[in-house]
Design a protein around this motif. Structure first.
Motif, PDB file in Angstrom:
ATOM      1  N   TRP A 302      26.933 -36.510 -47.910  1.00  0.00           N
ATOM      2  CA  TRP A 302      27.841 -35.566 -47.288  1.00  0.00           C
ATOM      3  C   TRP A 302      29.151 -36.281 -46.937  1.00  0.00           C
ATOM      4  O   TRP A 302      29.168 -37.499 -46.727  1.00  0.00           O
ATOM      5  N   LEU A 304      31.276 -37.295 -44.367  1.00  0.00           N
ATOM      6  CA  LEU A 304      31.403 -37.524 -42.927  1.00  0.00           C
ATOM      7  C   LEU A 304      32.600 -38.435 -42.707  1.00  0.00           C
ATOM      8  O   LEU A 304      32.619 -39.572 -43.193  1.00  0.00           O
ATOM      9  N   ILE A 326      27.150 -32.058 -40.138  1.00  0.00           N
ATOM     10  CA  ILE A 326      26.194 -31.428 -41.050  1.00  0.00           C
ATOM     11  C   ILE A 326      25.368 -30.444 -40.228  1.00  0.00           C
ATOM     12  O   ILE A 326      24.728 -30.835 -39.247  1.00  0.00           O
ATOM     13  N   ILE A 362      24.681 -34.496 -37.129  1.00  0.00           N
ATOM     14  CA  ILE A 362      23.814 -33.515 -37.781  1.00  0.00           C
ATOM     15  C   ILE A 362      23.144 -32.686 -36.705  1.00  0.00           C
ATOM     16  O   ILE A 362      22.831 -33.198 -35.615  1.00  0.00           O
ATOM     17  N   SER A 384      24.415 -24.256 -45.027  1.00  0.00           N
ATOM     18  CA  SER A 384      23.160 -24.903 -45.408  1.00  0.00           C
ATOM     19  C   SER A 384      22.058 -24.373 -44.507  1.00  0.00           C
ATOM     20  O   SER A 384      22.310 -24.039 -43.339  1.00  0.00           O
ATOM     21  N   SER A 400      19.779 -30.277 -53.099  1.00  0.00           N
ATOM     22  CA  SER A 400      21.162 -30.183 -52.621  1.00  0.00           C
ATOM     23  C   SER A 400      22.093 -30.046 -53.819  1.00  0.00           C
ATOM     24  O   SER A 400      21.745 -30.396 -54.944  1.00  0.00           O
ATOM     25  N   GLU A 411      26.299 -28.438 -50.158  1.00  0.00           N
ATOM     26  CA  GLU A 411      25.421 -27.596 -49.358  1.00  0.00           C
ATOM     27  C   GLU A 411      23.981 -27.807 -49.805  1.00  0.00           C
ATOM     28  O   GLU A 411      23.713 -28.397 -50.839  1.00  0.00           O
ATOM     29  N   LEU A 465      19.978 -35.234 -47.306  1.00  0.00           N
ATOM     30  CA  LEU A 465      21.003 -36.214 -46.935  1.00  0.00           C
ATOM     31  C   LEU A 465      21.272 -37.200 -48.057  1.00  0.00           C
ATOM     32  O   LEU A 465      22.152 -38.062 -47.940  1.00  0.00           O
ATOM     33  N   TYR A 534      26.527 -43.822 -45.233  1.00  0.00           N
ATOM     34  CA  TYR A 534      27.525 -43.093 -44.468  1.00  0.00           C
ATOM     35  C   TYR A 534      28.479 -43.974 -43.666  1.00  0.00           C
ATOM     36  O   TYR A 534      29.455 -43.461 -43.104  1.00  0.00           O
TER      37      TYR A 534
END
Length: 846
Positions: A302, A304, A326, A362, A384, A400, A411, A465, A534
């Motif tokens: 994602w 971030l 998220i 999240i 989502s 995903s 999403e 994730l 991340y």
């Protein structure tokens, strides 16, 4: 990749061709035409239909919805008003079943509301003659430098297909937008908006019936357009159906297609690392290798990012909230009592994101009610969700959707099948009931079932994730730690919830371990994997620039063995990376597990009893126990011919591939001789068989056959031959394996003892498996160019396998013949005489 927009060379080139008239050779030129004054003058041709004034198309009757595109409905027509700024932009199309037909299940796993049925990337482009083209875009091949000859070469070889063409009906104000009629395209059956062809075949979907199909609605949002339709299809023959007979009747479904604009500037990607388990997107890069091509894989993550005002805090190591967290919404159809547990399974990941520098990264939310937000929809691609499916399937999954240019996850819709509760019930009763009295019944209390739901929710969220399974994680835990109450309750029985470690079956009743030491939870590996994916490094402007830093970071981190990732899906040779196993010594762990199973079997009749019910529960749970025993045998079998694989870069010392030591393989075969090939009489329960109709001979024989097929497969034996070529006598060789198996499976021969029916069946299976190696069934072939190609497996004729097996069978025949002549038990004599005949036929087939 850098922040400069990646250019897909293949998707932007239009080819033009010059057409030349040609006279036939020897034909004189035609004489000039002479006007015929007697004919009436030809009226001028009607002007071609072209764009009309905006108000003539988008009339006062229009119902308009502004968003990504402005969607206009004028009576029974639908129009897109596409801003010029969006021409040439990549648009992700995600197609889902909104409401499914009850008769369209494919193998039980597909055909439910919320299921994804197609995915594409498209672009709207201006074409000639006042037309707009819709292209389908593939990111399989890249050349980034638009000024290079390679870019032009890739462009010329990869023109992207035009999948639809639209007349320009009008231009918007200042010609800043283009109006096209999309009614016919949306009403038709096409792969861009609806089912992909493969899923259509799997679901036995035939042709669309236009008179029974219609457009429900089109809604526009800031970054997406949502299209809802009802489609009716005929039934097509099921794949492989005899005679091609088609089922009768129709299938009517409600479909939702989301058109989502992809970021103009792709997220900065992170190159996949074989030492951390992430799902990936990929392409072939023609620039990365100056003397060839290179396959590039990017981790799915994602986006971030710290808020602009918090970037300096982030750089200093302070926790900051992301610009966009998220968020997973809970399907309103979910039974209320399970909603808090599903939400907690999402929120459990907060601590992992703190390792990456983000707080509140999240979260789970209840879906808003109609009164709270009438525009909210489960089908909206911006949302989502965990989607609850009223299905008998005992499963859950966490797919995903990602941007193929960067790996950015756009999403996810987690599939939560209702009957996953049966799955977790059966696992927990078989693996944990000797430690948890709450697991000794067919209906768990809500608190226990809720915690099981929370565990599965966390696991599936981990997939969304970007995380793959880590089947090797549990192998980093010393087996005795799993019986240490304080240690296991503090640390968990595996460092990763992404492992298929399920529950702590090693724990013994006297260890008094509570549920805190029985359940998986977000562990050390999970936190590290999220940090790897991340954590941002603002000092680097591209994934190429950060590679050295990230590599050194991984090398340092993996000095902690608990952070190891074992790929047990692509790599099937490493006994450390297996699903459903536990600890650094899964042979000893299996011994502990068997002790618990031996305690469970006598209790099953009582634990599975329900008023006014038959013995289906007993039959199912006995099958679950025998299935668990079968898993233990499989865990141990994997050591034979096993190869450890520990991915490394060139900066690290040590081997990547190591053959499992000879002593470990010998221990594995010794375990199998003791626990399986010596008949496991604890599985023979006449009371259970009398109530369920099951048979110990069938159950035990099936497990023994599974293990023999694995041990004596050409794949296992070939690995033993290759190990001998590397290690010589230090290797566990085929002769060692067959010698050890014969001592266990034919132990009665040396003592002239009777052979009971379980052992007779086992010995026949052993001889049959070896006979198949030297006389394999004929492989199917296909004709090709006047010749034939075999579709069979590996060729063992040139290896030592057949030589050793022939010699082994010959020796076994001599021993069986000698024992048959003197054994006092008549059935044993008949059996041994039969074995001799079978070996004769194998060694000298007629």
């Amino acid at each position: 990749m850098n922040h400069k927009k990646l250019i897909l060379a293949a998707g932007v080139t239009l080819l033009s061709f010059s057409m030349f008239a040609q006279r036939r050779t020897g034909t004189p030129p035609a004489a000039p035409a002479v006007a015929d004054t007697t004919k009436k003058p030809t009226p001028p041709a009607r002007p071609a239909t072209g764009p009309k004034p905006y108000k003539e198309v988008i009339t006062a009757k229009a119902v308009s919805d502004e968003g990504l595109f402005t969607v206009h409905k004028v009576e029974d027509k639908y129009y897109f008003e596409v801003p010029n700024s969006l021409l040439g932009r990549d648009i992700l199309v995600v197609n889902r079943l909104s409401k499914a037909a009850a008769e369209m299940r494919a193998g039980g796993f597909f055909g439910y509301g919320g299921d994804q049925i197609g995915e594409n990337i498209v672009r709207f482009e201006k074409g000639p003659d006042d037309r707009v083209f819709l292209r389908e875009i593939s990111y399989a091949e890249y050349s980034k430098d638009s000024s290079s000859p390679m870019f032009r070469s890739v462009s010329n070889s990869n023109v992207q297909p035009i999948v639809a063409s639209f007349e320009v009906k009008a231009f918007g104000k200042d010609s800043a937008s283009t109006v096209i009629d999309v009614t016919s395209f949306v009403a038709s059956d096409n792969e861009v908006l609806y089912f992909n062809s493969g899923l259509k075949r799997a679901l036995s979907i035939g042709g669309m019936q236009a008179d029974k199909s219609y457009i429900v609605s089109m809604r526009s949002f800031p970054i997406n357009v949502e299209i809802r339709t009802v489609k009716t299809y005929g039934r097509a023959p099921s794949p492989g159906a005899a005679g091609g007979a088609a089922p009768t009747g129709n299938l009517t479904v409600e479909l939702n297609s989301s058109m989502v604009i992809l970021p103009e500037v792709p997220m900065q990607a992170r190159h996949y690392d074989d030492r951390v388990g992430y799902f990936t997107v990929g392409y072939t890069d023609f620039d990365a290798n100056p003397q060839g091509v290179k396959s590039i894989r990017l981790a799915k993550r994602w986006r971030l990012e710290p808020k602009d005002e918090d970037m300096e805090k982030y750089k200093r190591g302070e926790l900051v909230e992301p610009k966009k967290p998220i968020v997973f919404y809970i399907d309103p159809a979910t039974p209320e009592k399970w909603v808090p547990y599903l939400m907690q399974g999402v929120n459990d990941w907060k601590i992992a994101f703190e390792k990456a520098g983000f707080k509140n990264a999240i979260m789970a939310k209840r879906a808003p009610t109609w009164e709270e937000d009438s525009t909210w929809s489960l089908d909206d691609a911006r949302n989502s969700a965990i989607v609850y499916k009223s299905s008998a399937i005992p499963n859950a999954s966490g797919p995903s959707i990602a941007d193929p240019r960067s790996g950015e996850i756009m999403e996810s819709h987690i599939n939560w099948y209702h009957n996953v509760m049966q799955l977790v019930h059966d696992w927990y009763m078989v693996q944990a009931s000797m430690s948890d009295a709450g697991a000794r019944k067919m209906n768990f209390d809500d608190e226990l079932m809720g915690e099981l739901i929370r565990f599965v929710s966390s696991h599936e969220v981990g997939h969304t994730l970007g995380l793959r399974h880590n089947f090797g994680s549990s192998s980093t835990v010393p087996v005795e730690n799993l019986r240490n109450k304080a240690w296991v309750e503090a640390n968990g029985h595996t460092p990763s919830i992404m492992d298929y470690a399920r529950f702590n079956y090693v724990a013994q009743p006297e260890d008094n371990i509570t549920r805190a030491g029985m359940f998986p939870k977000i562990g050390d590996y999970d936190q590290w994997a999220i940090e790897w994916g991340y954590r941002r490094f603002p000092q680097y402007s591209s994934p190429e620039a950060e590679k050295t830093h990230v590599n050194n970071w991984v090398i340092e981190k993996l000095k902690n063995r608990r952070l190891w990732w074992g790929d047990g899906e692509a790599n099937r040779d490493d006994p450390r990376s297996q699903s459903e196993d536990l600890s650094s010594d899964n042979i000893k762990a299996s011994q502990y597990g068997i002790k618990n199973l031996q305690r469970i079997v006598p209790q099953l009749a009582e634990w599975t009893k329900e008023p006014n019910e038959d013995y289906s529960n007993l039959r199912n749970m006995y099958s679950q126990v025998s299935g668990q025993f079968n898993r233990y045998m499989g865990h141990v079998s994997r050591h034979v011919g096993g190869i450890y694989r520990t991915p490394k870069t060139v900066e690290e010392s040590g081997s990547v591939y190591e053959i499992v030591p000879k002593a470990n393989q010998q221990s594995a075969v010794s375990f199998l001789n003791q626990q399986l090939f010596t008949t496991p009489t604890w599985l023979i329960n006449k009371d259970i068989f009398a109530r369920t109709g099951q048979s110990g001979l069938t159950v035990i024989g099936g497990i023994q056959d599974n293990v023999l097929r694995s041990l004596l497969s050409t794949g296992t034996l070939t690995k033993l031959v290759e190990a001998e070529s590397n290690l010589g006598t230090a290797a566990y060789r085929i002769t060692d394996l067959l010698g050890d198996l014969k001592k266990g499976i034919f132990s009665e021969l040396s003592g002239n003892k009777p052979v009971d029916i379980y052992r007779r069946n086992l010995q026949k299976s052993y001889v049959s498996q070896l006979s198949g190696l030297i006389n394999p069934p004929a492989s199917p072939t296909i004709s090709l160019g006047g010749g034939a190609i075999s579709l069979g497996g590996s060729n063992i004729d040139k290896s030592d396998i057949k030589s050793v097996v022939r010699a082994h069978l010959s020796q076994l025949r001599s021993e069986a013949r000698a024992a048959a002549s003197s054994n006092p038990d008549s059935m044993t004599r008949y059996h041994l005489q039969d074995l001799v005949s079978r070996i004769d036929e194998a060694l000298d087939p007629k």
